[in-house]
Design a protein around this motif. Structure first.
Motif, mmCIF file in Angstrom:
data_model
loop_
_atom_site.group_PDB
_atom_site.id
_atom_site.type_symbol
_atom_site.label_atom_id
_atom_site.label_comp_id
_atom_site.label_asym_id
_atom_site.label_seq_id
_atom_site.Cartn_x
_atom_site.Cartn_y
_atom_site.Cartn_z
ATOM 1 N N SER A 175 0.827 -1.198 0.000
ATOM 2 C CA SER A 175 0.000 0.000 0.000
ATOM 3 C C SER A 175 0.866 1.255 0.000
ATOM 4 O O SER A 175 2.012 1.252 0.450
ATOM 5 N N SER A 176 0.296 2.329 -0.493
ATOM 6 C CA SER A 176 0.987 3.613 -0.420
ATOM 7 C C SER A 176 0.896 4.154 1.008
ATOM 8 O O SER A 176 -0.014 3.813 1.774
ATOM 9 N N GLY A 177 1.831 5.014 1.336
ATOM 10 C CA GLY A 177 1.780 5.652 2.640
ATOM 11 C C GLY A 177 0.536 6.492 2.813
ATOM 12 O O GLY A 177 -0.078 6.505 3.888
ATOM 13 N N ASP A 178 0.150 7.205 1.753
ATOM 14 C CA ASP A 178 -1.055 8.029 1.830
ATOM 15 C C ASP A 178 -2.286 7.178 2.112
ATOM 16 O O ASP A 178 -3.167 7.570 2.892
ATOM 17 N N SER A 195 3.830 11.583 7.017
ATOM 18 C CA SER A 195 4.199 11.465 5.609
ATOM 19 C C SER A 195 5.600 12.018 5.370
ATOM 20 O O SER A 195 6.398 11.434 4.634
ATOM 21 N N TRP A 196 5.927 13.129 5.996
ATOM 22 C CA TRP A 196 7.245 13.726 5.838
ATOM 23 C C TRP A 196 8.308 12.852 6.499
ATOM 24 O O TRP A 196 9.416 12.706 5.975
ATOM 25 N N PHE A 197 7.964 12.220 7.619
ATOM 26 C CA PHE A 197 8.875 11.250 8.230
ATOM 27 C C PHE A 197 9.138 10.097 7.257
ATOM 28 O O PHE A 197 10.285 9.721 7.012
ATOM 29 N N GLY A 198 8.072 9.531 6.688
ATOM 30 C CA GLY A 198 8.238 8.415 5.763
ATOM 31 C C GLY A 198 8.987 8.796 4.506
ATOM 32 O O GLY A 198 9.769 8.007 3.961
ATOM 33 N N PRO A 212 5.212 0.888 4.497
ATOM 34 C CA PRO A 212 6.190 0.480 5.513
ATOM 35 C C PRO A 212 7.132 1.595 5.941
ATOM 36 O O PRO A 212 7.655 1.563 7.062
ATOM 37 N N MET A 213 7.352 2.575 5.067
ATOM 38 C CA MET A 213 8.247 3.673 5.434
ATOM 39 C C MET A 213 7.631 4.537 6.524
ATOM 40 O O MET A 213 8.337 5.103 7.354
ATOM 41 N N LEU A 344 9.761 18.360 11.904
ATOM 42 C CA LEU A 344 9.034 18.047 10.670
ATOM 43 C C LEU A 344 8.209 19.268 10.262
ATOM 44 O O LEU A 344 7.079 19.440 10.684
ATOM 45 N N LEU A 345 8.782 20.108 9.401
ATOM 46 C CA LEU A 345 8.201 21.412 9.107
ATOM 47 C C LEU A 345 7.286 21.363 7.884
ATOM 48 O O LEU A 345 7.458 22.090 6.900
ATOM 49 N N VAL A 346 6.305 20.472 7.954
ATOM 50 C CA VAL A 346 5.296 20.334 6.903
ATOM 51 C C VAL A 346 3.951 20.104 7.588
ATOM 52 O O VAL A 346 3.861 19.269 8.499
ATOM 53 N N THR A 347 2.921 20.809 7.173
ATOM 54 C CA THR A 347 1.607 20.668 7.812
ATOM 55 C C THR A 347 0.521 20.200 6.866
ATOM 56 O O THR A 347 -0.618 19.996 7.288
#
Length: 527
Positions: A175-178, A195-198, A212-213, A344-347
Motif C-alpha cells: 500500500s501507499s503511505g497516503d 508522511s514527511w517522516f516516511g 512500511p516507510m 518536521l516542518l510540513v503541515t
C-alpha cells in the motif's frame, strides 16, 4: 607484493561494517577510500572553527535496531549514542495558536500530544497504529538482515497470523503511505508529519509500497533515533577502530580505479598507489561506480544493460548546514521539547505532492519542504560555547535543472529559500546564523560519490527494492561472471539510510567463501 584476503572498496558505514566483521573473523582485510576522510556519508568534519559538521547523515534511525553496534561492541571503540527524545516535533502552521504534535519515545505521552493537537480519536488510532506496525516493522527489519531470496524474505515478513490471508499481508506492505494514513487518521497535520517522516526514505508517500516507510515510525517508540556523540562520523571511527584492532588496514586518499582478474583472484588498481592483490573484493561504493571499475572484466553489453536499468533517479535533496547563536525557537514551545529530534516542518501533504512534482520536472519550488535537526542541543561538543550546529534538509531537488543552470548558480538562492521556510516556523532562526555551508545535489555527488545527488544511491522505488535491488541479476550481493566480487552498500538490499545490514550480510557471504564464521565466537568454558 602483499596479498590480502579481501579488499573493500569504499569506507562508508556498510563497507566498514563488512570489514569489521571480516577482520574480527581473522581475515586479512584492506579498505581503500578515494576521499581523504573515511566514513563516506557517515563522516563529520570541521567546516568552520569549533564546529563539528556532518557531511551526510545526522540521525541514525535504523542501525540501532539491527544489533550491529552490540555485536561489534562499538561502545568499547568509543561510540556512544544518546536518544533523540522527543524523536519528532511537528509545529503548528505559522501564525496558528494550535499546539504542536510531539512524538515522544513514550507512547502515552505521544498520544496525549496528538489528542491535544488533533483530537482523541486520532490519538487512539495512533496507539493502534503503533501496536500493529510495531510487529510489521519488526518483521521488516528482520527482512533487511537477510539476503533477498524468496524463502528468506517470506520467512522474515510473514508471521503465523498472516498464513490464513497471505495476500492481505502482501497488500499491507504494498500500500501507499497516503492510503495507510487516510485509512487511520482524520487530522491532516498528523498525516503530513508522518508522511514527511516516511518520505525521508526517498519516494513520496503517494507511491506504491511506501506504507512500511511510515510504519517504521512505530519502532521509534522502542528505540528512538540516536545521535552519535561527536557527530555521525563517530560511527565510522568506531568501525574503523574495530577493523584496525583486528589487524585490518585502511588507506584514504587513494581510491580504486579498476578491478582486474589476477590468476584465481583479483587485483584492485588504485589512484597514485600500488595495485592490491586479493582473493575477494567487496565493492561498497555506488553500483554505477562498481560497474565502471569492472568494465574490463564484464562484457560491455551486459554492463550497459545493467546501467540503463539501475536508476539513481532525478535527485533527492539538498542540505544547508548552519552555525548559529541559538537553537530554533518555535512560538510558545520549550527547546527541550522541540530541539532533540526531527523537526518536521510540513503541515499539509499537498505541499509534498507539489514539491515532488516540480522537482520531477526539473524545477525548484518557491516553498521548500524542510526537516530541521539541531543536535548540539544533545551534544554541546558539536559547537563552541554559546553556539549551535543546525542542519536543514530539504526534498526534493533535481540533480539537473530544467532551465540548464548549474547548481553553482542556483544553490545560494535555494539555500536562502530553505532558511526562509524554516524561519517561518521558528521566527528569528535566520537572524541567528553565523556560518553556513550549502550542499547542493551536485555537491553531494562530487564530494560523497552520490551519483545524481541521491543519498540512497538508487531510487527506493518498488521495482528497485528487495530482490530487484539494484537489478534482479545482482540481487544476491554478487556479480554474475565475476566470481569473488561482492556488492554492499546503499545500492543493494535493503537500500539507503544508516543501517549496516548490507555490510553484515556480505561479510557472512565472504566468510563462508573462506570457511570462516563472522559471528563472534563464545569464549571457551573454563574446566
Amino acid at each position: 607484493m602483499p596479498h590480502h584476503d579481501v579488499v573493500v572498496i569504499g569506507s562508508g558505514h556498510n563497507g566498514l561494517t563488512c570489514a569489521a566483521y571480516l577482520a574480527r573473523a581473522g581475515l586479512d582485510v584492506h579498505v581503500v577510500e578515494k576521499d581523504t576522510v573515511i566514513g563516506g556519508a557517515t563522516s563529520t568534519v570541521e567546516r568552520y572553527p569549533g564546529h563539528r559538521t556532518d557531511r551526510g547523515s545526522s540521525a541514525h534511525l535504523m542501525i540501532r535496531h539491527t544489533g550491529i553496534p552490540e555485536e561489534l561492541d562499538l561502545a568499547s571503540h568509543g561510540l556512544r549514542y544518546v536518544d533523540c527524545d522527543p524523536w519528532g516535533f511537528a509545529p503548528a502552521p505559522p501564525g496558528s495558536d494550535e499546539p504542536p504534535i510531539v512524538f515522544h519515545r513514550d507512547l502515552d505521552a505521544t498520544c496525549r500530544s496528538i489528542s491535544e493537537a488533533c483530537g482523541p480519536a486520532d490519538a487512539e488510532a495512533y496507539r493502534a497504529f503503533v501496536s500493529r506496525w510495531g510487529v510489521l516493522a519488526g518483521r521488516m527489519m528482520r527482512g533487511f538482515s537477510v539476503r533477498p531470496t524468496a524463502a528468506g524474505l517470506g520467512f522474515a515478513f510473514l508471521g503465523a497470523d498472516d498464513l490464513h490471508d497471505p495476500f492481505g499481508a502482501v497488500q499491507t506492505f504494498l500500500s501507499s503511505g497516503d492510503a495507510l494514513l487516510d485509512s487511520l487518521f482524520d487530522s491532516e497535520r498528523l498525516k503530513a508529519a508522518l508522511s514527511w517522516f516516511g518520505a525521508q526514505s526517498g519516494p513520496p508517500m503517494s507511491h506504491p509500497a511506501t506504507a512500511p516507510m511510515i510504519g517504521f515510525a512505530a519502532l521509534m517508540h522502542t528505540i528512538p533515533p540516536g545521535r552519535a556523540i561527536g557527530g555521525s562520523g563517530a560511527l565510522a571511527d568506531a568501525l574503523a577502530s574495530v577493523v584496525r584492532g583486528h589487524g585490518g588496514t585502511i588507506t584514504a586518499g587513494a581510491g580504486a580505479t579498476a578491478i582486474a582478474r589476477s590468476g584465481r583472484g583479483w587485483r584492485v588498481h588504485t589512484a597514485g598507489g600500488p595495485s592490491l592483490s586479493c582473493s575477494a573484493v567487496v565493492a561498497a561504493c555506488h553500483v554505477h561506480t562498481t560497474l565502471d571499475l569492472l568494465s574490463g572484466v564484464l562484457p560491455a553489453p551486459t554492463v550497459d544493460r545493467w546501467r540503463r536499468r539501475i536508476r539513481p533517479g532525478f535527485g533527492l535533496g539538498m542540505v544547508v548546514r548552519l552555525g548559529t547563536t541559538d537553537l530554533p525557537r518555535y512560538p510558545d514551545v520549550p527547546t527541550r521539547v522541540s530541539s532533540h529530534g526531527l523537526q518536521l516542518l510540513v503541515t499539509d501533504r499537498r505541499h509534498l505532492d507539489r514539491r515532488y512534482g516540480v522537482a520531477a520536472a526539473g524545477g525548484l519550488d518557491a516553498d521548500p519542504a524542510v526537516l530541521a535537526m539541531s543536535f548540539s542541543s544533545l551534544d554541546p561538543s558539536l559547537a563552541p560555547a554559546g553556539r549551535h550546529e543546525l542542519t536543514l534538509w530539504s526534498q526534493w531537488h533535481p540533480r539537473n535543472l530544467a532551465d540548464g543552470r548549474p547548481w553553482s548558480d542556483a544553490g545560494a538562492a535555494e539555500a536562502d529559500r530553505i532558511i526562509a521556510a524554516a524561519d517561518r516556523f521558528a521566527p528569528g532562526l535566520a537572524g541567528s546564523i553565523v556560518h553556513r555551508h550549502v550542499q547542493t545535489p551536485e555537491d553531494l555527488e562530487t564530494e560523497l560519490g552520490l551519483i545524481g545527488g541521491n543519498v540512497m544511491h538508487v531510487e527506493m522505488s518498488l521495482d528497485q527494492m528487495l530482490p530487484m535491488r539494484p537489478h534482479p541479476d545482482l540481487r544476491g550481493h554478487t556479480v554474475p561472471g565475476a566470481d569473488g566480487i561482492f556488492l554492499a552498500g546503499a545500492s543493494t538490499h535493503p537500500g539507503g539510510g544508516v543501517i549496516g545490514t548490507s555490510g553484515r550480510t556480505v561479510a557472512r557471504l565472504v566468510g563462508r567463501r573462506f570457511g570462516t564464521s563472522t559471528r563472534r565466537r563464545r569464549p571457551a568454558r573454563a574446566e
